[in-house]
Scaffold this motif. Structure first.
Motif, PDB file in Angstrom:
ATOM      1  N   ASP A  19       0.813  -1.211   0.000  1.00  0.00           N
ATOM      2  CA  ASP A  19       0.000   0.000   0.000  1.00  0.00           C
ATOM      3  C   ASP A  19       0.852   1.270   0.000  1.00  0.00           C
ATOM      4  N   ALA A  20       1.960   1.253   0.718  1.00  0.00           N
ATOM      5  CA  ALA A  20       2.798   2.444   0.872  1.00  0.00           C
ATOM      6  C   ALA A  20       3.619   2.774  -0.380  1.00  0.00           C
ATOM      7  N   ASP A  21       3.559   1.930  -1.403  1.00  0.00           N
ATOM      8  CA  ASP A  21       4.383   2.127  -2.604  1.00  0.00           C
ATOM      9  C   ASP A  21       3.722   2.999  -3.662  1.00  0.00           C
ATOM     10  N   PHE A  22       2.482   3.416  -3.449  1.00  0.00           N
ATOM     11  CA  PHE A  22       1.726   4.102  -4.500  1.00  0.00           C
ATOM     12  C   PHE A  22       2.463   5.314  -5.071  1.00  0.00           C
ATOM     13  N   GLU A  23       2.938   6.219  -4.245  1.00  0.00           N
ATOM     14  CA  GLU A  23       3.553   7.457  -4.745  1.00  0.00           C
ATOM     15  C   GLU A  23       4.804   7.169  -5.576  1.00  0.00           C
ATOM     16  N   PHE A  60      -1.710  -7.559  -6.628  1.00  0.00           N
ATOM     17  CA  PHE A  60      -1.368  -7.987  -7.987  1.00  0.00           C
ATOM     18  C   PHE A  60      -0.216  -7.171  -8.579  1.00  0.00           C
ATOM     19  N   THR A  61       0.418  -6.341  -7.756  1.00  0.00           N
ATOM     20  CA  THR A  61       1.467  -5.429  -8.211  1.00  0.00           C
ATOM     21  C   THR A  61       2.820  -5.925  -7.733  1.00  0.00           C
ATOM     22  N   ARG A  62       3.787  -5.914  -8.655  1.00  0.00           N
ATOM     23  CA  ARG A  62       5.142  -6.317  -8.298  1.00  0.00           C
ATOM     24  C   ARG A  62       6.132  -5.258  -8.758  1.00  0.00           C
ATOM     25  N   HIS A  63       7.109  -5.003  -7.898  1.00  0.00           N
ATOM     26  CA  HIS A  63       8.234  -4.135  -8.261  1.00  0.00           C
ATOM     27  C   HIS A  63       9.123  -4.886  -9.239  1.00  0.00           C
ATOM     28  N   ILE A  64       9.737  -4.147 -10.135  1.00  0.00           N
ATOM     29  CA  ILE A  64      10.779  -4.702 -10.992  1.00  0.00           C
ATOM     30  C   ILE A  64      12.084  -4.114 -10.472  1.00  0.00           C
ATOM     31  N   LEU A  65      12.951  -4.986  -9.976  1.00  0.00           N
ATOM     32  CA  LEU A  65      14.225  -4.549  -9.414  1.00  0.00           C
ATOM     33  C   LEU A  65      15.375  -4.996 -10.297  1.00  0.00           C
ATOM     34  N   ARG A  66      16.300  -4.086 -10.532  1.00  0.00           N
ATOM     35  CA  ARG A  66      17.553  -4.412 -11.216  1.00  0.00           C
ATOM     36  C   ARG A  66      18.663  -4.196 -10.199  1.00  0.00           C
ATOM     37  N   ARG A  67      19.331  -5.280  -9.847  1.00  0.00           N
ATOM     38  CA  ARG A  67      20.379  -5.220  -8.823  1.00  0.00           C
ATOM     39  C   ARG A  67      19.869  -4.512  -7.566  1.00  0.00           C
ATOM     40  N   GLY A  68      18.616  -4.794  -7.200  1.00  0.00           N
ATOM     41  CA  GLY A  68      18.021  -4.257  -5.987  1.00  0.00           C
ATOM     42  C   GLY A  68      17.420  -2.867  -6.110  1.00  0.00           C
ATOM     43  N   GLU A  69      17.563  -2.223  -7.256  1.00  0.00           N
ATOM     44  CA  GLU A  69      17.031  -0.865  -7.465  1.00  0.00           C
ATOM     45  C   GLU A  69      15.703  -0.933  -8.216  1.00  0.00           C
ATOM     46  N   LEU A  70      14.709  -0.169  -7.750  1.00  0.00           N
ATOM     47  CA  LEU A  70      13.413  -0.120  -8.407  1.00  0.00           C
ATOM     48  C   LEU A  70      13.539   0.554  -9.771  1.00  0.00           C
ATOM     49  N   VAL A  71      13.223  -0.194 -10.834  1.00  0.00           N
ATOM     50  CA  VAL A  71      13.294   0.365 -12.190  1.00  0.00           C
ATOM     51  C   VAL A  71      11.956   0.265 -12.920  1.00  0.00           C
ATOM     52  N   GLN A  77      -3.618  -8.838 -13.239  1.00  0.00           N
ATOM     53  CA  GLN A  77      -4.844  -9.203 -12.530  1.00  0.00           C
ATOM     54  C   GLN A  77      -5.427 -10.484 -13.121  1.00  0.00           C
ATOM     55  N   PRO A  78      -5.630 -11.492 -12.276  1.00  0.00           N
ATOM     56  CA  PRO A  78      -6.283 -12.703 -12.777  1.00  0.00           C
ATOM     57  C   PRO A  78      -7.768 -12.448 -13.016  1.00  0.00           C
ATOM     58  N   ARG A  79      -8.249 -12.944 -14.144  1.00  0.00           N
ATOM     59  CA  ARG A  79      -9.675 -12.878 -14.448  1.00  0.00           C
ATOM     60  C   ARG A  79     -10.125 -14.285 -14.827  1.00  0.00           C
ATOM     61  N   GLU A  80     -11.414 -14.446 -15.021  1.00  0.00           N
ATOM     62  CA  GLU A  80     -11.937 -15.791 -15.267  1.00  0.00           C
ATOM     63  C   GLU A  80     -11.289 -16.455 -16.484  1.00  0.00           C
ATOM     64  N   ASN A  81     -11.189 -15.722 -17.601  1.00  0.00           N
ATOM     65  CA  ASN A  81     -10.720 -16.342 -18.843  1.00  0.00           C
ATOM     66  C   ASN A  81      -9.323 -15.911 -19.284  1.00  0.00           C
ATOM     67  N   LEU A  83      -5.508 -13.378 -18.055  1.00  0.00           N
ATOM     68  CA  LEU A  83      -4.790 -12.495 -17.141  1.00  0.00           C
ATOM     69  C   LEU A  83      -4.777 -11.124 -17.794  1.00  0.00           C
ATOM     70  N   LEU A  84      -5.075 -10.101 -17.031  1.00  0.00           N
ATOM     71  CA  LEU A  84      -5.025  -8.735 -17.534  1.00  0.00           C
ATOM     72  C   LEU A  84      -3.682  -8.132 -17.140  1.00  0.00           C
ATOM     73  N   LEU A  85      -2.866  -7.851 -18.131  1.00  0.00           N
ATOM     74  CA  LEU A  85      -1.620  -7.118 -17.900  1.00  0.00           C
ATOM     75  C   LEU A  85      -2.019  -5.650 -17.867  1.00  0.00           C
ATOM     76  N   ASP A  86      -2.315  -5.164 -16.660  1.00  0.00           N
ATOM     77  CA  ASP A  86      -2.914  -3.839 -16.504  1.00  0.00           C
ATOM     78  C   ASP A  86      -1.873  -2.729 -16.576  1.00  0.00           C
ATOM     79  N   HIS A  87      -0.671  -2.986 -16.075  1.00  0.00           N
ATOM     80  CA  HIS A  87       0.408  -1.993 -16.120  1.00  0.00           C
ATOM     81  C   HIS A  87       1.739  -2.713 -16.274  1.00  0.00           C
TER      82      HIS A  87
END
Length: 155
Positions: A19-23, A60-71, A77-81, A83-87
């Motif tokens: 939750d705290a990662d939004f900004e 459903f949100t994951r950080h992408i880290l390169r050598r530990g740095e957020l990049v 999001q899973p749906r019935e039929n 997966l929605l790649l929303d972002h």
């Protein structure tokens, strides 16, 4: 068209967001999308904040880290039929290094394991369109500002 082969990337990792990662993620999205949105006259930080806040689901949100740095970050999001790649956003300083292809390969592996298609929307005139076509997505529909793609489920 088959997806390109993506090399192993021990320098990259996907980690859960909270939750705290939004900004921080909003700032990253603004940096990643600024050029494409300015090109079509649609760059508006307030609209970007509202769109991300409507769809910000830390589960459903994951950080992408390169050598530990957020990049970047990815939201699937899973749906019935499908997966929605929303972002999927990579900071401009890290674009062009194969990070997006690596992340997408992880998402597609997850979809294949569940025998699900993957849906994604991309802004018209964005470089993302070539990226998704290169990775086996098929254009399914066109809206005023966006293109809608599907990568069919693999049998």
């Amino acid at each position: 068209m088959p997806s390109p082969t993506v090399p192993d990337r021990p320098d990259l990792a996907l980690t859960p967001a909270g939750d705290a990662d939004f900004e921080a993620l909003l700032s990253l999205r603004l940096a990643a999308m600024r050029e494409s949105l300015e090109r079509v006259g649609r760059f508006d930080p307030q609209r970007a904040r509202e769109r991300l806040s409507r769809g910000y689901l830390p589960a459903f949100t994951r950080h992408i880290l390169r050598r530990g740095e957020l990049v970047g970050f990815v939201v699937v999001q899973p749906r019935e039929n499908d997966l929605l790649l929303d972002h999927l956003y990579i900071h401009p300083n890290a674009q062009g290094e194969g990070i997006g292809s690596w992340v997408l390969s992880q998402v597609l592996k997850e979809a294949d394991a569940q025998n699900k298609a993957v849906s994604v929307t991309a802004l018209k005139h964005s470089d993302a369109n070539r990226f998704y076509l290169r990775h086996g997505f098929v254009l399914k529909a066109e809206g005023e500002w966006d293109l809608y793609y599907l990568r069919p489920a693999r049998e």
